[in-house]
Design a protein around this motif. Sequence first.
Motif, short mmCIF file in Angstrom:
data_model
loop_
_atom_site.label_atom_id
_atom_site.label_comp_id
_atom_site.label_asym_id
_atom_site.label_seq_id
_atom_site.Cartn_x
_atom_site.Cartn_y
_atom_site.Cartn_z
N LEU A 123 0.83 -1.21 0.00
CA LEU A 123 0.00 0.00 0.00
C LEU A 123 0.86 1.26 0.00
CD1 LEU A 123 -2.76 1.28 0.08
CD2 LEU A 123 -2.81 0.98 2.56
N ARG A 142 2.23 1.78 -3.50
CA ARG A 142 1.18 2.24 -4.40
C ARG A 142 0.87 3.72 -4.17
NH1 ARG A 142 -2.86 -1.85 -5.88
NH2 ARG A 142 -1.73 -3.80 -6.11
N SER A 143 0.78 4.08 -2.90
CA SER A 143 0.46 5.48 -2.61
C SER A 143 1.54 6.40 -3.13
CB SER A 143 0.30 5.67 -1.11
OG SER A 143 -0.68 4.78 -0.60
N ALA A 185 3.57 5.76 -5.56
CA ALA A 185 3.53 5.73 -7.02
C ALA A 185 2.43 6.65 -7.54
CB ALA A 185 3.30 4.31 -7.52
N PHE A 186 1.32 6.69 -6.83
CA PHE A 186 0.25 7.58 -7.28
C PHE A 186 0.66 9.03 -7.09
CE2 PHE A 186 -3.76 8.78 -8.66
CZ PHE A 186 -4.50 7.67 -8.97
N ARG A 239 1.28 16.07 1.27
CA ARG A 239 0.18 15.11 1.19
C ARG A 239 0.70 13.68 1.24
NH1 ARG A 239 -3.54 14.76 -3.51
NH2 ARG A 239 -2.12 16.34 -4.28
N ARG A 272 1.56 12.73 4.69
CA ARG A 272 0.39 12.44 5.53
C ARG A 272 -0.22 11.08 5.18
NH1 ARG A 272 -3.84 16.62 7.32
NH2 ARG A 272 -4.32 17.01 5.14
N PHE A 273 -0.24 10.77 3.87
CA PHE A 273 -0.73 9.44 3.48
C PHE A 273 0.05 8.36 4.20
CE2 PHE A 273 -2.28 10.90 -0.98
CZ PHE A 273 -3.48 11.31 -0.42
N GLN A 280 1.89 8.54 6.85
CA GLN A 280 1.66 8.55 8.31
C GLN A 280 0.36 7.84 8.65
OE1 GLN A 280 1.99 12.76 8.95
NE2 GLN A 280 4.09 12.64 9.72
N LEU A 281 -0.66 8.15 7.86
CA LEU A 281 -1.96 7.51 8.11
C LEU A 281 -1.84 6.00 7.97
CD1 LEU A 281 -5.00 7.96 8.60
CD2 LEU A 281 -5.30 8.02 6.13
N ILE A 282 -1.14 5.55 6.96
CA ILE A 282 -0.99 4.11 6.75
C ILE A 282 -0.24 3.48 7.92
CG2 ILE A 282 0.12 2.36 5.32
CD1 ILE A 282 -0.41 4.22 2.91
N VAL A 297 0.03 4.64 11.00
CA VAL A 297 -0.84 4.63 12.18
C VAL A 297 -1.77 3.42 12.11
CG1 VAL A 297 -2.73 5.81 13.34
CG2 VAL A 297 -0.73 7.11 12.59
N GLY A 298 -2.32 3.19 10.93
CA GLY A 298 -3.16 2.01 10.76
C GLY A 298 -2.41 0.73 11.05
N MET A 301 -8.43 14.01 3.26
CA MET A 301 -7.21 13.30 2.93
C MET A 301 -7.45 11.79 2.95
SD MET A 301 -3.82 12.66 5.15
CE MET A 301 -4.91 12.10 6.42
N LEU A 347 -7.00 9.18 -0.16
CA LEU A 347 -6.17 7.97 -0.14
C LEU A 347 -6.99 6.74 -0.50
CD1 LEU A 347 -3.47 6.65 0.34
CD2 LEU A 347 -3.94 6.61 2.79
N ARG A 399 -7.55 6.70 -4.25
CA ARG A 399 -6.33 6.34 -4.95
C ARG A 399 -6.04 4.85 -4.85
NH1 ARG A 399 -2.12 10.56 -4.95
NH2 ARG A 399 -3.22 12.52 -5.16
N PHE A 411 -5.87 2.27 -7.93
CA PHE A 411 -4.72 1.43 -8.25
C PHE A 411 -5.14 -0.03 -8.35
CE2 PHE A 411 -0.50 0.35 -8.86
CZ PHE A 411 0.29 1.48 -8.86
N PHE A 435 -6.62 -3.23 2.23
CA PHE A 435 -6.07 -1.87 2.12
C PHE A 435 -7.00 -0.88 2.81
CE2 PHE A 435 -3.55 -2.72 -2.03
CZ PHE A 435 -2.51 -3.22 -1.30
N LEU A 468 -7.11 -1.16 6.51
CA LEU A 468 -5.92 -0.58 7.12
C LEU A 468 -6.02 0.95 7.18
CD1 LEU A 468 -3.05 -1.12 8.20
CD2 LEU A 468 -2.21 -0.86 5.87
N VAL A 523 -8.52 1.91 9.86
CA VAL A 523 -7.94 1.76 11.20
C VAL A 523 -7.03 2.95 11.49
CG1 VAL A 523 -6.33 0.39 12.58
CG2 VAL A 523 -8.10 -0.75 11.27
N GLY A 524 -6.25 3.33 10.51
CA GLY A 524 -5.40 4.50 10.69
C GLY A 524 -6.22 5.74 10.97
N TRP A 551 -6.23 8.36 14.22
CA TRP A 551 -5.40 9.39 13.59
C TRP A 551 -4.94 10.47 14.56
CZ3 TRP A 551 -2.07 10.36 10.16
CH2 TRP A 551 -1.82 11.65 9.71
#
Lengths: 222, 222
Positions: free
Chosen positions: A173, A176-177, A179-180, A202, A205-206, A208-210, A212-213, B169, B173, B176, B180, B206, B209, B212-213, B217
């Motif tokens: 993930l 992929r993020s 890459a996007f 951005r 933050r993506f 970080q969010l992942i 945290v998850g 945000m 995500l 996106r 993908f 995905f 996850l 959950v994040g 957050w």
Amino acid sequence: MSSEFNSNRYEQSMAEKQRRKPGETREKLMGAALTLVGKGRHFASLGIRELTRQAGVVPTSFYRHFRNMDDLGLQLVDELGLVLRRMMREARGHVLQADKLIEESVDIFISHARANRSFFLFMAQGLAGESRAIQDGIRSEMRFFASELANDLRRLRLVDHLSDGDLDMTCDLVVRSVAFSLTDLLGVAEDDDYQIDQIRKRTIRFLQLIFVGAAHWESGKS
Amino acid sequence: MSSEFNSNRYEQSMAEKQRRKPGETREKLMGAALTLVGKGRHFASLGIRELTRQAGVVPTSFYRHFRNMDDLGLQLVDELGLVLRRMMREARGHVLQADKLIEESVDIFISHARANRSFFLFMAQGLAGESRAIQDGIRSEMRFFASELANDLRRLRLVDHLSDGDLDMTCDLVVRSVAFSLTDLLGVAEDDDYQIDQIRKRTIRFLQLIFVGAAHWESGKS
DNA sequence: CACATTAGTGAACAGCTGTACACAAGCGTG
DNA sequence: CACGCTTGTGTACAGCTGTTCACTAATGTG
């Protein structure tokens, strides 16, 4: 570039037909493809004549090095792999402490994306391109990148509570993020620092969010 | 509505040259583009003659409806918007309880992607295509989709602890990641149910996850 | 030195490309 | 009915396309 041999033996160059270092034409052709892609053209729309014209070579030379356009694309994918590996190596060397890991990695990624713009443009195009082989090649490079990332994270022991499968998924993930975000980055002007910084923030933050998850993954799993 | 003498005059259609309902050729051309894209061709490599040939129309007809290929692409993007809106409406109608929200949404997404394969193929290609206008159009559709998703989530009051910016945000995500996964989906054979189910499961993980994040957050924010 | 191999060249060809132009058939409006 | 508008048609043309072929110069190997 490539001006190291123009001083010593140009007196016999009456014909100057084909005295160049080996593989030079090959590189010129691949470079020409990247140049055209960098100018906004799509790889799938490039023609052999157009390519050789851009490279300053006669059309027939193309067939000395490539069977067709897909072949050239595949060899570009191989070189793309080298670019990615260089990027990984630099990231591994530069990341010092864990708390700035995401920021520093994203910075390294962005600087490489700017330095190798055409390469990443080609990669973004190839993901949905018309050659299945090129598509698979790029996908495979991304998988490799994700698994290397997983190895690094395991080595750093930051995610010990995750199973191998869950860690792989997380890294997938992440890749992929990023890459996007890459396609965002390639969409703005090369020198639009404001927009680039927005994308940087951005992306951070993506990630970080992942993470945290990922940190709460087991407990949040149903 | 129908006057008394327009019903008996179809016997003079010896030539039948151009008696078709209005806009039919236009649709045939757009359909032909989608058909070719569906067959694995890249939109950027399509030519006007090729397109009209596939549509069963004379080349010059093209210019009656489109200024050039980019113009046709832009109009395809507009129709893509309709497809996405239909998908959103169905998702809003079908999602009953919150605990199956992710699974059901992904299922709806996958079924639409299979039903409108060529459309989504075109979308995936356009994201890194050579026309900036098409690129922006698709990006704009995705942003709209993400903001609608944010509205829905806000309405369902599942994410009350997130600020508007953080929710946007998160939805970005999500969109996106799903996009993908779309390219994964388009890469496998249409009837390869096993692979499709793998992609389905991965996409669901995905999103889980990510959510959950999102749930943790604020506390995880540095 | 003789040799096979490699990497370059130019001419040629048949076929396809985008686009322009002039024309024809049906439509709605007066 | 006559008129203009829209849509579709056929012909034409100059230019570009991929690919083949026969030729030549340099290189590496013995």
